[in-house]
Design an enzyme around this catalytic site. Structure first.
Site, mmCIF file in Angstrom:
data_model
loop_
_atom_site.group_PDB
_atom_site.id
_atom_site.type_symbol
_atom_site.label_atom_id
_atom_site.label_comp_id
_atom_site.label_asym_id
_atom_site.label_seq_id
_atom_site.Cartn_x
_atom_site.Cartn_y
_atom_site.Cartn_z
ATOM 1 N N GLU A 48 0.821 -1.218 0.000
ATOM 2 C CA GLU A 48 0.000 0.000 0.000
ATOM 3 C C GLU A 48 0.852 1.264 0.000
ATOM 4 O OE1 GLU A 48 -2.969 -0.070 3.072
ATOM 5 O OE2 GLU A 48 -4.225 -1.429 1.910
ATOM 6 N N GLU A 108 -6.914 -7.619 -0.265
ATOM 7 C CA GLU A 108 -7.306 -7.427 1.134
ATOM 8 C C GLU A 108 -8.740 -6.926 1.181
ATOM 9 O OE1 GLU A 108 -5.083 -4.786 3.631
ATOM 10 O OE2 GLU A 108 -3.159 -5.450 2.832
HETATM 11 C C1 GLA Z 1 -4.161 -2.077 5.060
HETATM 12 C C2 GLA Z 1 -2.805 -2.737 5.223
HETATM 13 C C3 GLA Z 1 -2.832 -3.918 6.124
HETATM 14 C C4 GLA Z 1 -3.742 -3.694 7.310
HETATM 15 C C5 GLA Z 1 -5.103 -3.321 6.819
HETATM 16 C C6 GLA Z 1 -6.126 -3.154 7.896
HETATM 17 O O1 GLA Z 1 -4.869 -2.574 4.026
HETATM 18 O O2 GLA Z 1 -2.250 -3.120 4.000
HETATM 19 O O3 GLA Z 1 -1.518 -4.179 6.547
HETATM 20 O O4 GLA Z 1 -3.217 -2.669 8.095
HETATM 21 O O5 GLA Z 1 -5.006 -2.099 6.147
HETATM 22 O O6 GLA Z 1 -7.382 -2.792 7.382
#
Ligand code: GLA
Length: 691
Positions: free
Chosen positions: A159, A315
């Site tokens: 991210e 995710e």
């Molecule tokens: C992001 C991060 C993860 C985690 C999630 C929680 O997507 O990539 O490591 O912190 O948020 O929602």
């Protein structure tokens, strides 16, 4: 930077199933727990996990001293269990020793404060030290695991921009200057581009140019805009550094970095062009009953970033997040329908953050596939059922979404309408416009792709441009060519206003779009907070919050809606100009959802496109297809029953039952109807269920 793409080959992700699983953090658990993890992953139908995203300190506890043993063991266990590995390069966050040895690599905020170690992502994207170590770590990972048989793809960093997307430190300032030199050549070029005669901003030395830190008043707008562009490019360079290493050591392994949905700070068109597959992290707000609409726009972007290719939902949350002020869980059934929505929109994966719910640390209250109650947790029961259900959808893997409508996503205009401090009003932003327009098209029954303002537009009947504050001639030319060849273009307010250096086009808005639209803007006419203007549209009266425009229309332009209150009473508001075989519309007002429903219904009908008469925002239909088969996903995002009219009979892949005519779905229900590929994009109407 943005234009140099060295390598256009697309490497496949090495997995022969829909990806199902999540982030996995084995270094937070004992090796005994790993065995239970593997057993339960198999039970739940997990096919892929992502690791070791934040584990650099565990892999290199001291400079140059590696501890690979634990990762070797868990990767082997996963592979033996048939679980594929989305292998992170472990560069998402630096170890403390690196930051202490090189405090200058820490990021600074816009007020000049250096940020401290103690969370994650404590780095300046421009830092040469950070870049050097990132390349070193990526190489170490690639050399050690590049031939691991479980490796499905590389997961670079994590991210980008999650916590740090802009940095105002001296290193960033030096990098910003280099970026500006590259863009403008010499100082005269920069001074001209930035319009420095306003407020005495002329520069006589490159060294005098700083990052746009807090200043006494509004900052030069072109400087602000260039800082947005630079910051996105700085992160892109960081991404490219790892890509280059991985391409060298493992030339056949796919690379990705996980996006953050509709994320303002990074131009994902540029990022997606460099990777093999788009991956996304999506967290629709469970407390918002219409959050699936924003999700649909996001997923439309994800599939469009690489020209319609499938992408991976890497995710999502099995229930509540832990980073909102109030973290509302998902009602039973909602995990399923939200996950199937991503698949409907082109994802070949349903993955979660994270596999096992943490026991400690910042994310222990974030739901996971395996909740604190272990196998007994509802999230495990629901995700396990989903894992098994996904196996029935193998046929959709690799297929593409069919859509006739595309929405222009333009980061420059997003930045221009949000970073610039001196605008007619701060109440008109690209992203809000995009969401409102998309919401209306979604409600009227269309799955919306996204596209750049320069196209390509082939295959679409309707291209909507919710706002294009910054417009250059090539964009106007592409949109004009589309209309001339029979397409319908719809342009929103405050478009064609400035060029790429933020200078107002000669003659004012809509600048290069003037000939296409056949209108001129005499003055932007923002509306004071709390007041509302009005547009008369046939028999309807549409509310106009925040933004109207005084426009003059050419004689060949049809006025479809006019302002009906205040100073603008009687002036055109919504116009349509026939262009070649198509048409170009201008919607000069910021309208609310209901207003856009009315206007888009008219536009769709005029363009010969279908629109739902019975509307229900909770009832979504999206079709993926291969050469022979349409897979139409029917989704109920609410708790009241909904009913769709099937245009063709087929088989519901989720149940194996024949489906024909009317299909009813209960709370959070879903069906995936396989039927022979129809000549035109299937359009699903709704029937009322209360008859
Ligand atoms: C992001 C991060 C993860 C985690 C999630 C929680 O997507 O990539 O490591 O912190 O948020 O929602």
């Amino acid at each position: 930077m943005a234009d140099e793409i060295a390598d256009e080959r697309i490497r496949p992700v090495r997995i022969d199933a829909l990806a199902f699983g999540g982030d996995y953090n084995p270094d937070q658990w004992s090796e005994e727990t790993w065995l239970e993890d593997i057993r339960l992953m198999k039970e739940a139908g997990v096919t892929m996990v992502s690791l070791p995203i934040f584990s650099w300190p565990q892999l290199e506890p001291e400079p140059g001293v590696y501890d690979w043993g634990w990762l070797d063991r868990i990767l082997d266990l996963l592979h033996e269990a048939g679980i594929r590995i989305d292998l992170a390069t472990a560069t998402a966050t630096p170890p403390s020793w690196l930051l202490r040895a090189h405090p200058e690599m820490a990021p600074w905020d816009s007020e000049g404060h250096r940020l401290e170690f103690g969370s994650r992502q404590t780095y300046c994207p421009s830092s040469p030290i950070w870049r050097e170590h990132v390349a070193r770590m990526a190489r170490a990972m690639a050399e050690r695991y590049g031939e691991h048989p479980g490796l499905a793809m590389w997961h670079i960093s994590n991210e980008y921009g999650d916590h740090i997307s802009r940095c105002w430190c001296p290193e960033s300032a030096a990098h910003f200057r280099r970026w500006l030199q590259n863009r403008y050549g010499d100082l005269d070029g920069l001074n001209e581009a930035w319009g420095v005669n306003v407020w005495g901003q002329r520069y006589t030395s490159w060294e005098h140019i700083e990052t746009p830190k807090k200043a006494p008043g509004p900052i030069n707008p072109t400087k602000l805009l260039d800082f947005e562009r630079f910051s996105s490019d700085a992160m892109l360079e960081l991404f490219q550094i790892e890509i280059d290493v991985l391409r060298e050591v493992t030339p056949d392994i796919a690379v990705t970095t996980n996006f953050m949905s509709m994320f303002r700070d990074l131009d994902y068109w540029d990022f997606a062009a460099r990777e093999d597959i788009v991956t996304d992290d999506a967290y629709p707000e469970p407390a918002d009953p219409t959050s699936h609409v924003g999700a649909a726009l996001n997923y439309g972007l994800m599939r469009s970033l690489k020209g319609g290719r499938p992408w991976l939902l890497l995710e999502s949350s099995a229930s509540a997040t832990s980073w909102r002020d109030v973290n509302v869980p998902k009602a039973p059934g909602r995990i399923r329908v939200e996950s199937l929505q991503a698949v409907a929109h082109g994802s070949d994966a349903v993955m979660f953050f994270q596999w096992r719910q943490a026991k400690y640390g910042q994310e222990k209250f974030h739901s996971s596939m395996l909740g604190h109650r272990g196998e007994r947790s509802r999230s495990f029961q629901e995700t396990k059922a989903l894992g098994h259900e996904l196996k029935r959808l193998e046929a959709v893997r690799g297929t593409r979404v069919r859509s006739r409508v595309a929405l222009v996503v333009d980061w420059d205009s997003w930045w221009g309408s949000s970073a610039v401090e001196s605008l007619p009003s701060q109440r008109l932003r690209w992203d809000e416009q995009a969401r409102t327009w998309h919401h209306a098209l979604h409600t009227l029954g269309h799955a919306v792709d996204t596209v750049r303002a320069t196209g390509p537009f082939e295959g679409y009947d309707l291209v909507v441009v919710p706002n294009l504050y910054i417009t250059e001639q090539p964009q106007a030319d592409a949109l004009t060519a589309f209309a001339e060849s029979g397409g319908t273009v719809v342009v929103g307010p405050f478009s064609g206003v400035v060029d790429a250096t933020e200078k107002v086009h000669d003659g004012g808005a809509p600048g290069p779009l003037r000939a296409l639209l056949g209108v001129e803007v005499d003055e932007q006419w923002p509306i004071a907070d709390g007041l509302s203007g009005q547009v008369g549209y046939g028999a309807a009266e549409l509310a106009v919050p925040h933004w109207a425009e005084w426009i003059e229309a050419d004689a060949d332009v049809e006025v479809r809606g006019g302002y009906a209150s205040g100073v603008l009473d009687g002036h055109p508001a919504v116009t349509r100009r026939p262009v070649g075989d198509g048409a170009a519309w201008y919607v000069s007002a910021k309208l609310e959802h209901d207003g856009m429903l009315t206007v888009f219904r008219d536009i769709l009908h005029a363009a010969g496109l279908p629109a739902r008469d019975v509307v229900n925002v909770e009832a979504e239909a999206v079709t993926r297809a291969d050469d022979t088969t349409d897979y139409t996903f029917l989704l109920n995002h609410g708790t009241d029953p909904v009913a769709f009219e099937l245009p063709a009979s087929g088989v519901d892949l989720l149940t194996g039952a024949d489906a024909t005519g009317r299909v009813e779905l209960g709370a959070y229900g879903a069906a995936v109807i396989a039927s022979p590929r129809a000549a035109s994009v299937p359009f699903l109407t709704l029937t009322t269920t209360t008859e």
